[in-house]
Scaffold this motif. Structure first.
Motif, mmCIF file in Angstrom:
data_model
loop_
_atom_site.group_PDB
_atom_site.id
_atom_site.type_symbol
_atom_site.label_atom_id
_atom_site.label_comp_id
_atom_site.label_asym_id
_atom_site.label_seq_id
_atom_site.Cartn_x
_atom_site.Cartn_y
_atom_site.Cartn_z
ATOM 1 N N ASN A 97 -0.782 28.561 -27.782
ATOM 2 C CA ASN A 97 -1.947 28.072 -28.521
ATOM 3 C C ASN A 97 -2.417 29.111 -29.540
ATOM 4 O O ASN A 97 -2.808 28.763 -30.650
ATOM 5 C CB ASN A 97 -3.088 27.689 -27.573
ATOM 6 C CG ASN A 97 -2.905 26.316 -26.973
ATOM 7 O OD1 ASN A 97 -2.331 25.427 -27.591
ATOM 8 N ND2 ASN A 97 -3.383 26.137 -25.751
ATOM 9 N N ASP A 100 -0.655 28.838 -32.647
ATOM 10 C CA ASP A 100 -0.767 27.499 -33.230
ATOM 11 C C ASP A 100 0.463 26.648 -32.981
ATOM 12 O O ASP A 100 0.894 25.877 -33.834
ATOM 13 C CB ASP A 100 -1.075 27.567 -34.736
ATOM 14 C CG ASP A 100 -2.499 27.997 -35.007
ATOM 15 O OD1 ASP A 100 -3.384 27.641 -34.205
ATOM 16 O OD2 ASP A 100 -2.731 28.693 -36.012
ATOM 17 N N GLY A 102 0.992 24.108 -30.543
ATOM 18 C CA GLY A 102 0.486 23.204 -29.514
ATOM 19 C C GLY A 102 1.567 22.472 -28.747
ATOM 20 O O GLY A 102 1.461 22.277 -27.536
ATOM 21 N N ALA A 132 -4.069 22.600 -26.813
ATOM 22 C CA ALA A 132 -2.708 22.160 -27.154
ATOM 23 C C ALA A 132 -2.769 20.783 -27.813
ATOM 24 O O ALA A 132 -2.146 20.559 -28.863
ATOM 25 C CB ALA A 132 -1.823 22.135 -25.915
ATOM 26 N N HIS A 133 -3.522 19.874 -27.217
ATOM 27 C CA HIS A 133 -3.655 18.538 -27.806
ATOM 28 C C HIS A 133 -4.349 18.603 -29.166
ATOM 29 O O HIS A 133 -3.946 17.918 -30.111
ATOM 30 C CB HIS A 133 -4.430 17.608 -26.870
ATOM 31 C CG HIS A 133 -3.602 17.042 -25.769
ATOM 32 N ND1 HIS A 133 -2.498 16.242 -25.994
ATOM 33 C CD2 HIS A 133 -3.717 17.165 -24.421
ATOM 34 C CE1 HIS A 133 -1.975 15.882 -24.840
ATOM 35 N NE2 HIS A 133 -2.685 16.434 -23.864
ATOM 36 N N LYS A 135 -4.332 21.054 -31.334
ATOM 37 C CA LYS A 135 -3.413 21.606 -32.326
ATOM 38 C C LYS A 135 -2.335 20.594 -32.719
ATOM 39 O O LYS A 135 -1.775 20.668 -33.798
ATOM 40 C CB LYS A 135 -2.795 22.907 -31.808
ATOM 41 C CG LYS A 135 -3.825 24.024 -31.736
ATOM 42 C CD LYS A 135 -3.294 25.264 -31.075
ATOM 43 C CE LYS A 135 -4.365 26.307 -30.872
ATOM 44 N NZ LYS A 135 -5.163 26.667 -32.008
#
Length: 171
Positions: A97, A100, A102, A132-133, A135
Motif C-alpha cells: 500500500n 501504491d 493496491g 488496498a481497495h 488504491k
C-alpha cells in the motif's frame, strides 16, 4: 553458556581421539554435532526475528516507497525462513500500500483479515484492506473495510479514509 559447552565437547573429542577411545569419540562427536545444530538453528531464528523487527520499524511511520521496498525484502527473508503469521501478511499489505500497489496488497490484506478472526481488535487489518481497495478504485469495498474499524484502535483512520472517499480524495 553454549560456547563453553562447545569448547568442552571439542576438548572431549580431542581427548577421545588421542586416547583412541572410539566409544567416547562417538558420544562426544554426536553431542558436539547436536549442540552445533542447535546453535545454528538459534542463530537462524534470531536472524529471522531481527529481519521481521527491522521491517516493522521501516513500516512503523509513514514509509516512503523505498522504505517499503526495503521492508519487503526483509519480509521475504522472514517468509523464506518459514515464519508465517497474521502480522506478516499485515506488513506485506502495508508495504505494498505504501508503494501504491493496491492489487499486490489486496491478497495480503485479505489474508490478514481472515487470519485475525477471533482477535479483539482487527481494525488495523481492515485499514490495510480498505487502503488496498481504495488504491484499486474500489470505493464500495474500501468503505466497507473502513467501517469495520469502528470501535477499534484504528477507528480515527477509518473515519479519515471514509471522509476522503466522501470527498473524492485519496491519501
Amino acid at each position: 553458556q553454549f560456547e563453553d559447552s562447545r569448547t568442552a565437547y571439542e576438548n572431549a573429542v580431542a581427548l577421545a581421539e588421542a586416547a583412541e577411545d572410539n566409544a567416547a569419540l562417538t558420544a562426544a562427536s554426536n553431542e558436539l554435532e547436536r549442540l552445533v545444530e542447535g546453535l545454528e538453528a538459534r542463530a537462524a531464528t534470531q536472524a529471522t526475528a531481527e529481519a521481521f523487527n527491522n521491517a516493522v520499524s521501516l513500516l512503523s511511520a509513514s514509509p516512503t516507497p523505498n522504505q517499503a521496498e526495503e521492508a519487503l525484502g526483509m519480509l521475504n527473508q522472514v517468509m523464506e525462513a518459514g515464519y508465517d503469521s497474521t502480522r506478516t501478511a499485515f506488513y506485506y499489505a502495508q508495504a505494498y500500500n505504501a508503494m501504491d500497489q493496491g492489487a499486490e496488497a489486496l491478497p495480503y490484506a485479505e489474508a490478514a483479515v481472515a487470519a485475525s478472526e477471533g482477535e479483539a481488535d482487527r481494525s488495523g487489518y481492515y485499514i490495510q484492506l480498505g487502503l488496498a481497495h481504495m488504491k484499486m478504485g474500489n470505493a464500495d469495498q474500501a468503505r466497507s473495510a473502513f467501517e469495520q474499524t469502528q470501535g477499534g484502535a484504528w477507528e480515527s483512520w477509518g473515519t479519515h479514509y471514509i471522509g476522503q472517499l466522501d470527498s473524492g480524495g485519496t491519501d
